[in-house]
Design an enzyme around this catalytic site. Sequence first.
Site, PDB file in Angstrom:
ATOM      1  N   TYR A   1     -13.001  67.190  -0.584  1.00 40.12           N
ATOM      2  CA  TYR A   1     -12.345  65.885  -0.642  1.00 40.12           C
ATOM      3  C   TYR A   1     -11.310  65.830   0.470  1.00 40.12           C
ATOM      4  O   TYR A   1     -10.578  66.794   0.698  1.00 40.12           O
ATOM      5  CB  TYR A   1     -11.656  65.701  -2.000  1.00 40.12           C
ATOM      6  CG  TYR A   1     -10.879  64.404  -2.112  1.00 40.12           C
ATOM      7  CD1 TYR A   1     -11.482  63.256  -2.613  1.00 40.12           C
ATOM      8  CD2 TYR A   1      -9.544  64.324  -1.700  1.00 40.12           C
ATOM      9  CE1 TYR A   1     -10.772  62.063  -2.703  1.00 40.12           C
ATOM     10  CE2 TYR A   1      -8.840  63.138  -1.779  1.00 40.12           C
ATOM     11  CZ  TYR A   1      -9.463  62.011  -2.286  1.00 40.12           C
ATOM     12  OH  TYR A   1      -8.766  60.828  -2.367  1.00 40.12           O
TER      13      TYR A   1
ATOM     14  N   GLU B   1     -10.549  57.602   3.061  1.00 38.27           N
ATOM     15  CA  GLU B   1     -11.002  58.669   2.160  1.00 38.27           C
ATOM     16  C   GLU B   1     -12.441  59.085   2.460  1.00 38.27           C
ATOM     17  O   GLU B   1     -13.307  58.231   2.672  1.00 38.27           O
ATOM     18  CB  GLU B   1     -10.908  58.175   0.708  1.00 38.27           C
ATOM     19  CG  GLU B   1     -11.330  59.202  -0.324  1.00 38.27           C
ATOM     20  CD  GLU B   1     -11.382  58.592  -1.730  1.00 38.27           C
ATOM     21  OE1 GLU B   1     -10.453  58.816  -2.513  1.00 38.27           O
ATOM     22  OE2 GLU B   1     -12.361  57.869  -2.023  1.00 38.27           O
TER      23      GLU B   1
END
Length: 387
Positions: free
Chosen positions: A108, A196
């Site tokens: 992530y 993101e």
Amino acid sequence: MKVHEYQAKAILSAFGIPVPRSGVAATPEEARRIAQDMGGNVVVKAQIHAGGRGMAGGVKAVSSPQEAETVAKGLLGQRLITHQTGPEGAPVNRVLLEEPAQIAKEYYLAVIIDSGARCPVIMASEAGGMEIEEVAATAPEKILRANVDPIIGLQPFQCRNLAYGLNLPADLIRPAAALIANLYKVFEDKDCSLAEINPLAITSDGQLMALDAKLNFDDDALSRHPDIQELRDTGQEDPLEVEASEFGISYVKLDGDVGCMVNGAGLAMATMDSISMADAMPANFLDVGGGATEEQVAQAFKLLISDPQVKRILVNVFGGILRCDVAARGIVAASQETEAKVPIVVRMLGTNADEGKDILAKSGLGVILVNDLNEAALMIKQAASAS
Ligand code: GDP
Ligand code: MN
């Protein structure tokens, strides 16, 4: 403003971040053709402004152009419901077809504004792929953070620290550090509020690749980015919010049943607090602004009542630049046009308040006039028990 994954990936790619080879289709036939060109094996991904698609059936691997067509046919024109969309789902008007990646591990990576720390923060985790909120709740130690001083910018040592912290293979430390720096550059150059990548994957042949991408942009900076403005897809937004933005009204849809119209953002927040303290829930945030005209007030009021969830209305006007009589005329005009049947509680103070109240009292709308916010809250409570 949000954009689709395919649009976000095009931007990431332009900043040197590796993404899979892909094509975008609006029809099943187009999907088949693109899959054919890519050799048949593709991942078909529904394009909506929300995550959680994987678990909701919006991401499917197929092994032939025919299958790509069938899957695209099942997604296009439908609404996809994920845990992020709410029960109404979001319309799928495009699918992204990507060359499938063999995933060795998922990470992530994101840049967001940390309002507490008052700076952008890089967040990175070895526990990628899944919801970061869940990681934050169950294993917060697995999330690495690096605050970025907005004046001196992201420093190379911070990128290296993060890359080492992720326990990447030695040969990927440099590429990962460069990728983090590039993502921050996207965030800064494009005035993002969120950038993101989840998952950022290591493929079986040892490459880093962004398999998903999410970019949100600061609305107040959009005037600097005409290219980003063009990416807007209003079909993904709340129809009332889209209409409001066309009239220059600041409106945010909420879950309650008390529609509110206020002039000024601070007063609007305070009004919503008063509604909550009266054990009710606001249906929206609505700031008509300081210099609103009668037409804008009328537009705002019509917008408010066109929300079927609204069962009672609270208007709170502090007449300064916006005169109370102007607000009153706007409300009356809108109510007559729409024949609103819900109880309307109005508190008016300031410039031409008496004239404004007089207009409302004589309008035949049955407006309940109150003098302060406590009284307003009380009346909102009573309006609930009456309806
Ligand atoms: P989201 O669920 O909306 O966040 O959509 P993602 O783009 O993150 O896709 C969900 C999951 O599908 C990812 O976490 C991956 O595990 C998987 N996925 C996405 N693209 C590929 C791909 O090219 N190959 C493989 N094997 N899996 C993929
Ligand atoms: Mn994802």
